[in-house]
Design an enzyme around this catalytic site. Structure first.
Site, PDB file in Angstrom:
ATOM      1  N   ASP A 127       7.801  -1.611  -9.683  1.00  0.00           N
ATOM      2  CA  ASP A 127       6.258  -1.563  -9.232  1.00  0.00           C
ATOM      3  C   ASP A 127       5.787  -0.349  -9.922  1.00  0.00           C
ATOM      4  OD1 ASP A 127       3.700  -1.972  -7.829  1.00  0.00           O
ATOM      5  OD2 ASP A 127       4.483  -0.190  -6.455  1.00  0.00           O
ATOM      6  N   ASP A 164       2.265   1.738  -9.464  1.00  0.00           N
ATOM      7  CA  ASP A 164       1.607   2.556  -8.331  1.00  0.00           C
ATOM      8  C   ASP A 164       2.376   3.061  -7.162  1.00  0.00           C
ATOM      9  OD1 ASP A 164      -1.649   2.873  -9.343  1.00  0.00           O
ATOM     10  OD2 ASP A 164      -0.620   0.887  -9.606  1.00  0.00           O
ATOM     11  N   ASP A 201       7.378  -0.295  -3.301  1.00  0.00           N
ATOM     12  CA  ASP A 201       7.046   0.457  -2.087  1.00  0.00           C
ATOM     13  C   ASP A 201       6.046  -0.311  -0.989  1.00  0.00           C
ATOM     14  OD1 ASP A 201       4.730   0.775  -3.938  1.00  0.00           O
ATOM     15  OD2 ASP A 201       4.047   2.329  -2.541  1.00  0.00           O
TER      16      ASP A 201
END
Length: 230
Positions: free
Chosen positions: A19, A21, A177
């Site tokens: 991922d 960001d 996250d």
């Protein structure tokens, strides 16, 4: 320290996807700076980076709603559009790789393990950011939020990335996250790894996300890959 949460074996990890960001890059400083410029235009109070950091993975509208939860939807939309206009100019100015990511990417390069990005961030922001950070050339795939008709947690962007790096989904470790990241990995049949260094809020319950590994630092990923290859 790495914790393994499911029995699915990681012994055949042949590629790693990230991922963007909150996992690969700390983009919150840019996003919050753009948000504050938009807030100032509408005479709204500024917000702190510390307060907004945990929302940064959830996109521009989530940032606006966290900063101004009581505004009506039309005003929130106007704030969001202002944020995006400012972000176009700010993108990459304050962002940086999370601690340990450079070493992880160097390990992947050294061992010829392909890697890339699957993000919900639109391509018009993803590509310029990677250019600023000098990452565009090394990425085996970059799948943005508008690269397919669907975004995470749908499997479409995940499978496109799998195809582009020519690696079966079940041999890919995907690091994220947010719950949608791990759901996307699970739905696509990939190994899911929770990046605990990312934008995980205090009210989040990552232990309930479908995952195979929990990593507290990028170095944990290096250690797992080294262990599996020994």
């Amino acid at each position: 320290m790495v914790s393994q949460s499911q029995e699915k074996s990681g012994s055949s990890i042949k590629a790693v996807l990230f991922d963007l960001d909150g996992t690969l890059v700390d983009t919150a400083p840019d996003l919050v700076a753009a948000l504050n410029l938009s807030l100032a235009q509408f005479n709204c109070p500024q917000v702190s980076l510390d307060k907004m950091r945990q929302v940064a993975s959830d996109g521009s509208l989530a940032l606006v709603k966290a900063a101004q939860p009581h505004l009506n939807e039309d005003k929130q939309f106007e704030l969001q559009q202002g944020l995006l206009r400012h972000y176009t100019q700010i993108n990459g100015q304050h962002s940086q790789l999370f601690d340990g990511i450079s070493a992880l990417l160097a390990y992947l390069d050294e061992h010829a393990i392909p890697y890339g990005i699957v993000t919900n961030k639109p391509a018009r922001f993803t590509r310029p950011l990677l250019d600023v950070l000098g990452l565009s050339v090394s990425m085996g795939t970059v799948v943005s939020g508008d690269s397919t008709l669907f975004s995470k947690p749908h499997i479409a962007p995940m499978l496109l990335a799998s195809q582009q790096i020519d690696c079966p989904a079940e041999q890919i470790l995907y690091l994220g996250d947010a719950e949608r990241d791990l759901l996307a990995a699970f739905n696509a049949g990939m190994l899911g790894g929770i990046a605990m260094w990312g934008y995980i809020g205090s009210d989040a319950t990552p232990q309930s996300w479908p995952s195979n590994y929990t990593f507290h630092s990028p170095q944990d990923v290096v250690e797992l890959l080294a262990q599996l290859s020994s």
